[in-house]
Design an enzyme around this catalytic site. Structure first.
Site, PDB file in Angstrom:
ATOM      1  N   SER A 178      -6.467  -2.923   1.790  1.00 47.23           N
ATOM      2  CA  SER A 178      -6.349  -2.370   0.439  1.00 47.23           C
ATOM      3  C   SER A 178      -7.735  -2.270  -0.189  1.00 47.23           C
ATOM      4  CB  SER A 178      -5.392  -3.256  -0.371  1.00 47.23           C
ATOM      5  OG  SER A 178      -5.151  -2.717  -1.632  1.00 47.23           O
ATOM      6  N   HIS A 233      -4.179   1.292   1.339  1.00 46.83           N
ATOM      7  CA  HIS A 233      -3.688   1.689   0.011  1.00 46.83           C
ATOM      8  C   HIS A 233      -4.637   2.712  -0.595  1.00 46.83           C
ATOM      9  CE1 HIS A 233      -1.518  -2.418  -0.577  1.00 46.83           C
ATOM     10  NE2 HIS A 233      -0.803  -1.572   0.143  1.00 46.83           N
ATOM     11  N   ASP A 280       0.499  -7.361  -0.491  1.00 45.66           N
ATOM     12  CA  ASP A 280       1.208  -6.517   0.470  1.00 45.66           C
ATOM     13  C   ASP A 280       0.767  -6.939   1.881  1.00 45.66           C
ATOM     14  OD1 ASP A 280       2.884  -4.532   1.369  1.00 45.66           O
ATOM     15  OD2 ASP A 280       1.481  -2.889   1.013  1.00 45.66           O
TER      16      ASP A 280
END
Ligand SMILES: C[S@@+](CC[C@H](N)C(=O)[O-])C[C@H]1O[C@@H](n2cnc3c(N)ncnc32)[C@H](O)[C@@H]1O
Lengths: 201, 273
Positions: free
Chosen positions: A17, A44, A137
């Protein structure tokens, strides 16, 4: 003549991310052109991002980097990035699926969604890696990979640009290896060359 | 649990749903169906898939919940603005050559796509000659589509998209604010017919000039995609247009040679004449 050692692994999945651009441009060029496993990546990014990230990674990598397309086969020597605004899933026949299901952990693509489907598709023949990121996540997905016998790696939080995601993953399961990016690269190469026997030592 | 056992249980679940209710999820992309099944199981109060099957067979309301959950109704007003810009540029001029036009939204979810296109048709002076079929297999979603009432957040997103899509007016011309939501102009609904339609089990019902089926086919496996592309081929007039989601294309389907590409990025295709 002895038959070549069969690689026990079938695929690598990577979740990353915040800080991902730097992490991926460090890690992915370490893979050789004919890397024997497909590598699936969720990074992401904004829903409206274009394919700039993919193109620039492809330019600096020996392996082929491309956006995952609906129903294509996951092939060795290829790095597949989840397209912006779509979840990436793996089918048991090793083809790729996309979906626009709700965001998971506020994210689409979501790392958990990829990791979970990959864990079911490849079980113990999967390597899961969580890199830098400022959320959680990937933690649940990595735990499932571990539970189904896969190999789990996390970027050493002390060296990650954002340490929340690696830390969350380490909290969710007992990960197999905590490594710096160059070490992850070396590890993947090792596995690529000689299968698990050398890599596990 | 043993992975193979879960596979068998999911097969049985899909079979039971089909036999009992006629909804056929057997050829949906499997990874996604498995994910939905596990999710639905975890919030269903059932402990196992067999227990869930048993309940589904006997409880229609429970089944209704499953359909809502298996049908992913994520959508937006003017989703992918570039697609609407391309429809305006490449499809509208052709539609203008017909005295009347038939349009079919297959898998309309909560209706945003149909209203977006209706606005475009109004601005191009085409609305009055259009008959618009707005269909989905999820009755709850269809009901929302029929109402055309959306949250203020959705309208904000729609406003941005409308501008990016090259809208000719102000988006606020098309709605009225209520206290906590926004109602789209009822005139946009005048030529719309809403109907439950299942792409897996229903057949051809007319000859369309334009079909929009966006972000539905990604949920189907190859075999089912082939069937649906065939269905679209049979449902289009010669030269009729097909507009798909940004990751979908007929290129690798068995019906590929029925279609030619109009705009590769906007995923607009045309039935060969
Ligand atoms: C993700 S939405 C797409 C909405 C809209 N077309 C868009 O692109 O924004 C997918 C829709 O397909 C519908 N759908 C799924 N399977 C279907 C089927 N077999 N027949 C009709 N509609 C179906 C779902 O109910 C859902 O509303």
């Amino acid at each position: 003549m002895t038959p070549p050692l069969k690689n026990p692994f079938r695929a690598v999945v990577i979740g990353v991310s915040a800080g991902g651009l730097k992490a991926l441009t460090t890690l992915l060029p370490l893979l050789p052109k004919a890397y024997p496993l497909p590598v699936l990546v969720v990074q992401h990014r904004l829903a409206e991002s274009d394919d700039y990230l993919t193109k620039s990674l492809d330019r600096i990598c020996a392996a082929r980097v491309k956006e995952a397309e609906e129903k294509e086969a996951a092939r060795a020597g290829h790095v597949y990035l989840a397209p912006a605004n779509y979840h990436l899933l793996v089918e048991r026949n090793e083809t790729l699926s996309l979906s626009i299901d709700e965001r998971e952990n506020f994210s689409r693509p979501s790392i958990d969604v990829l990791f979970e489907s990959a864990a079911y598709a490849w079980s113990a023949r999967l390597i899961g890696i969580v890199l830098t990121g400022a959320n959680a996540d990937g933690a649940r997905g990595l735990a499932l990979i571990k539970k189904r016998g896969g190999l789990t790696l996390v970027q050493d939080p002390a060296t990650a640009e954002h340490d929340a995601m690696p830390r969350a993953a380490m909290k969710a399961c007992l990960v197999d290896h905590v490594l710096k990016l160059p070490e992850i690269g070396a590890f993947l190469n090792q596995i690529g060359i000689s299968g698990i026997n050398n890599a596990i030592e | 649990m043993n992975r193979d056992t879960e596979q068998i249980e999911i097969d049985l679940l899909l079979e039971a749903i089909f036999k009992r209710y006629g909804y056929d999820f057997r050829n949906y992309a499997r990874a996604s169906i498995e994910r939905r099944t596990r999710r639905f199981l975890s919030k269903s109060g059932c402990r196992t898939i067999p227990e869930m099957i048993d309940r589904l067979l006997n409880d229609e309301v429970f089944f209704g919940g499953l359909v809502r959950d298996f049908s992913i109704t994520v959508t937006e007003l003017f989703r992918d603005p570039r697609v609407y810009a391309s429809l305006r540029r490449q499809v509208v001029p052709m539609l203008k050559t017909h005295p009347f036009i038939k349009i079919w939204h297959a898998g309309c979810a909560t209706g945003e796509e149909a209203y977006s296109l209706a606005i475009l048709l109004k601005e191009e002076g085409l609305y009055d000659r259009a008959t618009i079929f707005v269909t989905d297999f999820n009755d709850g979603a269809l009901q929302k589509a029929r109402q055309g009432i959306y949250s203020t957040d959705k309208i904000k997103e729609g406003t941005r998209n409308y501008q990016a899509a090259g809208g000719k007016n102000s988006f606020s011309d098309y709605y009225q604010a209520r206290y906590d939501a926004v109602a789209l102009d009822g005139a946009l609904r005048k030529n719309m017919t809403f109907a439950n339609y299942n792409l897996v089990t229903d057949g051809v019902f007319g000859e369309m000039h334009l079909i929009l089926c966006r972000n539905v086919l990604i949920y189907f496996d190859r075999e089912l995609q082939n069937r649906v592309f065939g269905l679209f081929g049979d449902s289009l007039v010669r030269g009729g247009f097909l507009c798909l989601g940004s990751k979908e294309s007929p290129t690798f389907s068995t019906a590929a040679d029925q279609f030619e590409t109009v705009d590769k990025t906007a995923k607009i295709y045309r039935k060969r004449s």
